[in-house]
Structures are given as structure tokens and as C-alpha cells.
Design a protein around this motif. Structure first.
Motif, mmCIF file in Angstrom:
data_model
loop_
_atom_site.group_PDB
_atom_site.id
_atom_site.type_symbol
_atom_site.label_atom_id
_atom_site.label_comp_id
_atom_site.label_asym_id
_atom_site.label_seq_id
_atom_site.Cartn_x
_atom_site.Cartn_y
_atom_site.Cartn_z
ATOM 1 N N CYS A 83 46.299 48.501 15.660
ATOM 2 C CA CYS A 83 46.132 48.660 17.108
ATOM 3 C C CYS A 83 47.415 49.154 17.773
ATOM 4 O O CYS A 83 47.373 50.027 18.646
ATOM 5 N N ARG A 86 47.935 52.893 16.832
ATOM 6 C CA ARG A 86 47.037 53.764 17.594
ATOM 7 C C ARG A 86 47.457 53.851 19.060
ATOM 8 O O ARG A 86 47.374 54.911 19.690
ATOM 9 N N LEU A 92 44.349 55.076 21.300
ATOM 10 C CA LEU A 92 43.530 53.908 21.634
ATOM 11 C C LEU A 92 43.167 53.987 23.112
ATOM 12 O O LEU A 92 44.004 53.777 23.989
ATOM 13 N N SER A 96 38.150 48.050 21.147
ATOM 14 C CA SER A 96 37.707 48.347 19.777
ATOM 15 C C SER A 96 37.766 47.094 18.918
ATOM 16 O O SER A 96 38.619 46.221 19.110
#
Length: 371
Positions: A83, A86, A92, A96
Motif C-alpha cells: 500500500c 503504491r 493508489l 482497496s
């Protein structure tokens, strides 16, 4: 379904009210996170701030299992993860599900503490317009995937938090501008009134010296002239502190100029590129000013050495003199308001101030500020 939607609307309303009321960043984020967990099936959560250089700050967390809380949440902050990677790449954009979190996996492997059944988490960026601030992560024991509805709710909460973060940052900027304006006004007032009066007293004392032949009166005028000149130097230094000329050309030029005002001979050595955030530059400048003031007032010398080193994560400043130094009988009790002020300024931005000194051994002020 309708009942669940109404519940979500009520939750968003409660979070919005909290975000609108709070003005302190960490308290606001902690409160919003707690309300989110209390009103949903999410059971634990944490918030990262991530700056443009990729530096992460775990700014809030709630109801973490012991394995993730261990050693001040070290497992949540070390090594890479999907995370954060990204987010840093700008990929991002929405809430997600994380298939597998490397940090949670490592925490479960390396910790003897209970992980509370946490194996996966959901993540969502905290944004306002095109500006991104960090990540909101949530998890639930024995849950590897959250529904589209849960992710949509998470996005709504993240949008509210992102807008609130932006509001607080803008408020801080406005306060900073107001502070600078007030400093400028006070500096002008001091220059136009007190500074001019002191200058007039100096000229009057000089005239008195020339007009009398009586030794006692002449000595009195000389003492008045000396004291007034000292007060004038102090006043000019104070005005400089309030509105430093030269700082617009960089902190080094600003400090050199301040050293000149104090009558100090300065040696300055710089390592690294000096391109600092405004709040770090301001903090560093104020700490260095206080250190230079102490040299002039207390060290018995008028020579100072400055060493500035800028790394990718920290700025290090050493202010050194070969003066009389001082001895602290109680290590935990600061010698002066000036030293306490330095520590307070550094602590406010997450930094530290230390010193090495001793009677007749000179003094080194050591400053480290992260940025």
C-alpha cells in the motif's frame, strides 16, 4: 439494506461533526478513527502520514493487537509494503483490499505477542483534491476481504478526513502568516520608537562628555554612553530576531548577518544542500540565534563556529565556542530559559538539542532536526 445505509449516514454525520470541531491534528485523527471502528465491523485501524520524500509517520492508531503494538508499533513502520509503495507511486486512488501485508506477516513471525487474528487489511488514501497526505488502514480479525459496500464507506470517511487535514494545514499557514505580520509590526514599532530613543541618549551622552571637564561627570556620561550602546545593540538584535534581514537569501546568510549584529567573528562550514522546509529553517534559525546570544553574553569570547550538515532525513547543526563554558550541578535542570527555549523549539518539530560543556572548556550546542 435501508437500515444499513441509514446507519452509515449517521456514522458519516458523527465523524463530520468531530472533524469540524477539532483543531489539533493528532487528536482529530485519533477521534475519527475511533468513531469509524465503533460504528462499523472494522476492529482496528492505523493512519500514516507520508510526505513527498516518502518519509512515513504513524500518526494515529486504535485497538491494535499486541503483535502490532510491540516496541512502539515498530513492525508497522519498517520494511516495504504494497500500500505504501503504491501510494508513493501515485497508483493508489481508492479503497482497496490488501491480499497480503508484508508488515503484518513479519509482525506475526517476529513477535511472540498475539496478532489478534489480523492477517489482512484494507487501505485508502487520504486526499484533498490533487493533494495526498497518507493512508488510512483498517482490519478485522479473521477477515481477508472487505465488501464493496465497506470499501465505499471507507472511501467516504477518508474523503472527510482528507478535507479536514487540508483545513488544519491551511489554518496553520494562516496563523504563520499572521505571526510573521505581527513580528514585522512589532519590529517596526521597536525600531521607530525605542531604538531611536536609545540612539538619542547615546548622542546626548557623547555631547555631555565633550561639554564638561569635571572627571566625575565625564565618567558618568561615559558610563551612560556605554550602557546605552549595549542596550542599543541588544535592541537591534531583538529587532533582527523579529524580522531577520538576509534570511530570504538562506539560513546561512541570515545567521552571518545576525552574528555581525552581535559583533561575533564567525566560521561557518556547510555539508550537503541546504534546501529545508520553512518550519525547519525557522526552527533552526531561532535555535542558532539563541546559541549565538549565549556566546556573546556568557562565554567571554566573540568567536563562534557553526557546522551545518544536511542529510536525506535530518539537518545537524553544531554551534561551538572556546569560551568559559558552564557546569550544571543538576543534569536534568536547565541552566537558563534560553536553553529550555532551544529544547522546546526542537521538540516541537520532533528534534533534539544537546550540549557538551564544562568550566573553561567551551561549549558545543548540538541540534538535530528531522525533515
Amino acid at each position: 439494506m435501508l437500515s444499513n445505509e441509514l446507519s452509515n449516514i449517521e456514522l458519516l454525520k458523527e465523524i463530520a461533526e468531530l472533524l469540524n470541531e477539532e483543531t489539533e491534528m493528532e487528536k482529530m485523527l485519533q477521534g475519527a478513527l475511533q468513531k469509524l471502528l465503533d460504528g462499523t465491523l472494522f476492529e482496528t485501524g492505523w493512519i500514516f502520514f507520508i510526505d513527498e520524500k516518502g518519509k512515513q509517520q504513524l500518526i494515529a492508531h486504535e485497538n491494535l493487537p499486541n503483535a502490532l503494538k510491540q516496541d512502539d508499533c515498530i513492525h508497522l513502520q519498517k520494511d516495504s509494503c504494497w500500500c505504501v509503495s503504491r501510494f508513493q507511486k501515485g497508483e493508489l486512488k481508492k479503497a482497496s483490499n490488501i491480499i497480503e501485508c508484508k508488515r503484518i506477516v513479519n509482525a506475526r513471525k517476529m513477535s511472540n505477542e498475539d496478532s489478534g487474528g489480523i492477517t489482512h487489511h484494507a487501505t485508502v488514501p487520504l486526499q484533498s483534491g490533487q493533494e495526498s497526505f497518507g493512508l488510512l488502514n483498517v482490519a478485522t480479525p479473521n477477515t481477508i476481504r472487505f465488501s464493496d459496500g465497506e470499501l465505499a464507506l471507507l472511501e467516504s470517511v477518508a474523503f472527510q478526513i482528507g478535507s479536514a487535514i487540508k483545513r488544519i494545514l491551511l489554518t496553520r499557514q494562516e496563523q504563520q502568516v499572521a505571526l510573521v505580520q505581527e513580528r514585522n509590526r512589532l519590529a517596526r514599532d521597536l525600531h521607530d520608537s525605542v531604538n531611536q530613543l536609545l540612539f538619542s541618549v547615546t548622542l546626548t551622552a557623547r555631547g555631555g562628555i565633550e561639554m564638561t571637564e569635571q572627571p566625575d561627570i565625564k565618567d558618568t556620561f561615559k558610563e551612560i554612553q556605554y550602557l546605552t550602546q549595549e542596550a542599543l545593540t541588544e535592541m537591534r538584535a531583538l529587532i533582527w530576531q523579529l524580522r531577520p534581514k538576509g534570511l530570504e537569501s538562506g539560513i546561512i546568510e541570515g545567521l552571518k548577518g545576525y552574528g555581525d549584529i552581535l559583533g561575533l567573528t564567525m566560521t561557518v562550514k556547510v555539508k550537503g544542500v541546504v534546501n529545508l522546509p520553512a518550519i525547519i529553517e525557522e526552527t533552526l534559525f531561532r535555535i542558532a540565534q539563541e546559541a549565538l546570544n549565549n556566546i556573546r553574553k556568557h562565554s567571554g569570547v566573540l568567536i563562534a563556529e557553526l557546522y551545518l550538515t544536511v542529510t536525506s532525513t535530518d539537518v545537524l547543526l553544531v554551534v561551538k565556542d572556546e569560551g568559559c563554558g558552564f557546569h550544571m550541578k543538576e543534569p536534568n535542570k536547565l541552566r537558563s530559559i534560553g536553553l529550555q527555549s532551544m529544547k522546546d523549539r526542537a521538540s516541537f518539530v520532533g528534534g533534539t538539542v544537546d550540549w557538551v560543556t564544562g568550566c573553561e572548556k567551551g561549549t558545543e550546542i548540538l541540534v538535530r532536526l528531522p525533515y
